[in-house]
Each structure stands twice: as C-alpha cells, then as structure tokens.
Design a protein around this motif. Structure first.
Motif, short mmCIF file in Angstrom:
data_model
loop_
_atom_site.label_atom_id
_atom_site.label_comp_id
_atom_site.label_asym_id
_atom_site.label_seq_id
_atom_site.Cartn_x
_atom_site.Cartn_y
_atom_site.Cartn_z
N ASN A 187 -14.80 5.14 -3.72
CA ASN A 187 -13.66 5.58 -3.90
C ASN A 187 -13.31 6.29 -4.90
N GLN A 188 -13.37 6.23 -6.23
CA GLN A 188 -12.64 6.76 -7.05
C GLN A 188 -13.17 7.87 -7.09
N LEU A 189 -14.54 8.82 -7.21
CA LEU A 189 -14.84 10.04 -7.17
C LEU A 189 -14.45 10.51 -5.89
N GLY A 190 -13.73 9.98 -4.81
CA GLY A 190 -12.94 10.69 -4.33
C GLY A 190 -11.20 11.76 -4.57
N MET A 191 -10.58 10.17 -5.28
CA MET A 191 -9.47 10.29 -5.82
C MET A 191 -9.43 11.92 -7.12
N CYS A 192 -10.64 11.52 -8.12
CA CYS A 192 -11.10 12.28 -9.46
C CYS A 192 -10.67 13.88 -8.35
N VAL A 193 -12.04 13.76 -6.95
CA VAL A 193 -11.28 15.24 -6.89
C VAL A 193 -10.28 15.72 -6.10
N LEU A 194 -9.63 14.84 -5.64
CA LEU A 194 -8.12 15.06 -5.38
C LEU A 194 -7.21 15.07 -6.71
N TYR A 244 -5.30 7.47 -15.23
CA TYR A 244 -4.74 8.46 -14.38
C TYR A 244 -4.01 7.87 -12.65
N THR A 245 -5.64 7.49 -12.39
CA THR A 245 -5.36 7.23 -10.59
C THR A 245 -5.25 5.69 -10.78
N TYR A 294 -9.26 -3.47 -1.43
CA TYR A 294 -9.20 -4.02 -2.69
C TYR A 294 -9.74 -2.57 -3.02
N ALA A 295 -9.66 -2.00 -2.61
CA ALA A 295 -9.58 -0.22 -3.29
C ALA A 295 -9.20 0.10 -2.41
N ARG A 296 -8.25 1.11 -3.59
CA ARG A 296 -7.84 1.64 -2.71
C ARG A 296 -8.70 3.55 -2.86
N GLY A 297 -7.77 4.29 -2.29
CA GLY A 297 -9.11 5.45 -1.50
C GLY A 297 -8.72 6.41 -0.45
N LEU A 298 -9.16 7.28 -0.20
CA LEU A 298 -8.20 8.47 0.60
C LEU A 298 -9.31 8.12 1.75
N LEU A 299 -8.98 7.38 3.01
CA LEU A 299 -9.73 7.63 4.49
C LEU A 299 -10.85 9.10 4.55
N GLU A 300 -10.20 10.41 3.92
CA GLU A 300 -11.41 11.69 4.03
C GLU A 300 -9.94 12.03 3.09
N LEU A 301 -11.71 13.70 2.71
CA LEU A 301 -10.45 14.54 2.00
C LEU A 301 -11.67 15.38 2.13
N PRO A 302 -11.26 16.41 3.24
CA PRO A 302 -11.39 17.71 3.77
C PRO A 302 -11.45 19.12 2.72
N VAL A 303 -12.36 18.92 2.76
CA VAL A 303 -12.68 20.63 1.61
C VAL A 303 -12.91 21.99 2.67
N ARG A 304 -13.07 22.59 1.47
CA ARG A 304 -13.62 24.63 1.55
C ARG A 304 -14.34 24.97 0.09
N TRP A 305 -14.47 26.02 0.03
CA TRP A 305 -14.71 26.88 -1.02
C TRP A 305 -15.42 28.23 -0.44
N ASP A 324 0.83 -1.23 0.07
CA ASP A 324 0.18 0.31 0.18
C ASP A 324 0.66 1.37 -0.15
N HIS A 325 0.35 2.17 -0.22
CA HIS A 325 0.98 3.67 -0.84
C HIS A 325 0.05 4.74 -0.79
N PRO A 326 1.14 5.86 -0.31
CA PRO A 326 0.04 7.06 -0.71
C PRO A 326 -0.42 7.68 -1.75
N GLY A 327 -1.34 8.28 -2.03
CA GLY A 327 -0.82 9.41 -3.24
C GLY A 327 -2.33 8.74 -4.35
N LEU A 328 -1.99 9.86 -5.95
CA LEU A 328 -3.58 9.15 -6.98
C LEU A 328 -2.59 7.51 -7.64
N GLU A 329 -1.26 8.57 -6.90
CA GLU A 329 -0.77 7.24 -8.89
C GLU A 329 -0.01 5.96 -8.70
N PRO A 330 -0.01 5.25 -9.33
CA PRO A 330 -0.01 3.58 -9.52
C PRO A 330 1.60 3.50 -8.35
N ALA A 331 1.67 2.69 -7.69
CA ALA A 331 3.40 1.83 -7.18
C ALA A 331 4.21 2.37 -7.70
#
Length: 420
Positions: free
Chosen positions: A264-271, A300-301, A409-420, A14-21
């Motif tokens: 989980n894919q949606l969270g990575m797309c937003v990031l 890409y993700t 099995y699916a990678r993803g973010l534990l949380e994605l704090p955002v503001r606007w 396991d590794h952090p980040g959007l990209e493949p290992a």
C-alpha cells in the motif's frame, strides 16, 4: 475549538488523499493555543486520575482524546514526545491490549504488542533474516520479479492497474520467497490477510475466520519446513526454545506485515511522484536520488490509518514537560511527528533534498519495524524500474476519482490505473 475534556475522537475518520488527516493540523493548533490538560485519563479502565500539567505555562503538549470504546488517552503528536514514548520501557504496549480495542487477537501480533523479555526473545529469533545485508541480497530477486510484473502489464496493455498487478504481487512475492510461500498460496491467503488488517471493514466473525485460515496454513507450512526461516523456527520448536503457537504467529505475522503495508505504501509513493512531474523526471534521469526520495515519500505520505499503537504508562513518567501518570494511555502518532514544524522545515512540502529527515514511519526503539531495510529496498527497486521501463508514466484517470481503503489499519489506494 471546544474546551471539553476530550476535544478529539481518535483514530481520526478515514479520508482520501496521500496526506495525513486534517485533524493533525488541529492538534498543533490546540497545543499552540495553550489549553490546559483535563483529568480525563484512567489509571485503570474506567477510573479517572489527574494527568498532570505542562511544566511550560500555557501549553499542553499531549492532547486528550477518546479512543474506541470510550477509552481516554493522550496523543503524543510532536516528534520528541512520540520518540520519548516509543523508546521508554516504562510505556507498555502489552498492557494496552487489555483495553480490547480491536478484533485482532493479541497472539496474532506476536511482535507488535508484546513487551520484553518476550518481545526480545522472539525478535532475536527472526531478526537475522531482515538485516540490511539480507535486504541487499534479496535485491536481485526483487528486480527480477519487478521486471516480470512490468512485462506482464505491458503485454496486457494500457491502462494498467498498478496496485493489483504490481505493488501487491511484488511485495507479496518478496516476503513469500523469504518464507517459502508459493505464489498460488500467496494469492489464496490475501483475502484472509485483508480481513485481519481491518479495523471496521470486516465483522469480528470474519476476522476470527481469517485468523483460523491464516494460522492453519502457516501451522502446516512450519510442520513441513526443513530450511529457510520457517525451518529454523521449526527447529526451535523441536528444541523447546519456542512454542509451536509462537512460531505460527511469528511466521504468519511476518508474512502479513511483510507485504500488506509495503504494497500500500508503494501505491501511494507512485501517486505522489505522478503529482510531481519535475521530480519524476529527475528520478528517471538520476536513480542515485531514489533512496533519499523514498525517505521523503515515507515521511510525507500517511499510511497508518489507526494512528498509532496505544501504550500504557507503567509508572509516572515526564513527557514533553507533562507528567504522565501510571496507568494512563498514550498514543505516539507518526503522522503528527512526521509533520512537526519544529523538526521539519515546511513539513507539508514534499522535498527530497531535506538535509535531515528523521521520520518515524518505521517507528523508533525496540519496536522499530523489523523489515525496514527490506521495505526500503523494495520501494527503491520498484520506483527505479517503473520509471525506467514505463516512459511517460501517468495517471489514467483523474485523481479525484481514485478510491481509498476504509476501515483498515493501513491506508492505501483501492486501485491506481496508469498509462505510459
């Protein structure tokens, strides 16, 4: 690079980040360095045979690896080779389940790890509910739900947590609506789904308990169903064209796959978009570009932490100039295929204007993701509405502080704090 028979263990850590290992780039280097194949693959578990050699001198297109439990295998990491394995009926997913590399039951993977004719029969019973046309019909309800979730985040105030308060409730709500699972029940099922979608994060006992809870719920849902897809499956059970356990596993599998991966894919797309303000601004002003952006974000993700589904060759087959012997295990890996420089110019660049983007994020062949059209629609709606309703959307914390799922099995973010 080591020249030992199995230079890599797979799946990669396991590794952090959007990209493949990072190891995927090493696979390409290993291939390009022209190391010869070694006799590391088994005709049957525990029995070694000669895997054959590349017809192109000095190249090894399929890389030897060791899977969990010490199972030797070949990785098909180039685009053409992955497609060859995914589309050739001589490669069996069902045979690979005998290797016992997961605590997930074979029965719970009613479509994912079975071969024709069983796979064909089951898929035909549910495919009509997941056509591109049906995804289009589901768009208005998806837009309404997305609007409600965004409104709730705005009322709650900033920063908002985009995974728990938007991505997962949206995708869970869409598939829950298709399958007739009420919102409170969707939330109750989520902890069990998390356990079933784990590789190492949960114990075998916890995974077994999750199987019991999920399948028990959907058995009750089918017993009471009179309409919709569950009602159709229940009628097939009554007519004897589908076993009750098959129906339970089908509908529960559709629910799990219908939200866990897309959420989980949606969270990575937003990031990914938040990393590229110019692209984000472009999509906000030109929503017509969102569909092609979604395709590039999918390429890409890196979503599949398990790397790919193992296949067993049922007979000798040529792949990429190498003869794969009957009984050998081959894993087609989409992360490698989606970064193949022979197919994608500058594969490590996020470029929504690619004129040709044959990514394998939804697979290929008979096991291509049944809900691909639905997932595309959900991602498009979610991104369009987030950008339209939340001007100035940005990360609320430094990216390097974000937590990533592990042992799943699916990678993803534990949380994605955002503001606007």
């Amino acid at each position: 690079m080591s020249s030992t028979p199995c230079p890599f263990s797979f799946p990669f850590p396991d590794h952090p980040g959007l990209e493949p290992a990072a190891q995927y780039a090493e696979l390409r280097q290993y291939t390009e360095q022209g190391r010869s194949a070694d006799p590391v693959h088994s005709a049957e578990p525990g029995q070694h045979t000669d895997p054959g050699r590349s017809a192109e001198p000095g190249r090894t297109p399929l890389v030897p690896v060791e899977l969990p439990g010490g199972v030797p295998a070949l990785l098909a990491h180039r685009h053409a080779d992955a497609c060859a394995v995914l589309t050739d009926p001589a490669f069996s997913r069902e045979a690979a389940t005998e290797l016992r590399m997961t605590s997930r039951s074979k029965e719970s993977l009613a479509l994912n790890v079975v071969d024709p004719p069983v796979h064909t029969r089951r898929r035909q019973l549910v495919a009509h509910a997941f056509t591109t046309r049906q995804a289009g019909l589901a768009r208005p309800a998806t837009e309404r739900l997305a609007g409600e979730l965004i409104g709730a985040m705005m009322r709650k105030g900033q920063p908002a947590e985009l995974v728990a308060d938007f991505a997962l409730p949206l995708t869970m709500g869409v598939i829950g609506g298709i399958l007739g699972v009420p919102a409170p029940e969707q939330r109750r099922l989520h902890p069990w789904v998390e356990a079933m979608m784990s590789t190492t994060a949960y114990s075998p006992e916890e995974i077994a308990a999750a199987h019991k809870g999920v399948h028990g719920y959907f058995a009750g849902l089918l017993d009471a169903a009179t309409d919709g897809l569950p009602g159709e499956l229940a009628e097939h059970v009554r007519q004897g064209t589908l076993r009750r356990d098959e129906a339970v596993h089908l509908v529960s599998g559709l629910f799990i796959a219908g939200y866990e991966t897309t959420g989980n894919q949606l969270g990575m797309c937003v990031l990914a978009l938040l990393r590229h303000p110019v692209l984000l601004k472009r999509l906000r002003s030109d929503p017509a570009a969102t569909p092609q952006a979604v395709e590039e974000l999918l390429r890409y993700t890196s979503l599949n932490a398990a790397g790919g589904v193992p296949h067993v060759a049922l007979e000798d087959r040529p792949v990429g100039g190498t003869v794969v012997r009957a009984g050998q295990v081959v894993v087609p890996v989409t992360d490698g295929a989606n970064r193949d420089p022979g197919v994608f110019d500058e594969p490590d660049l996020l470029d929504i204007d690619r004129p040709h983007n044959p990514h394998l994020s939804f697979g290929r062949g008979r096991h291509m993701c049944l809900g691909a059209g639905l997932a595309r629609m959900e991602l498009q709606v979610a991104l369009d509405m987030l950008l339209a309703e939340l001007p100035g959307l940005e990360l609320a914390v430094p990216e390097d502080t974000l937590g990533w799922r592990e042992g799943m099995y699916a990678r993803g973010l534990l949380e994605l704090p955002v503001r606007w």
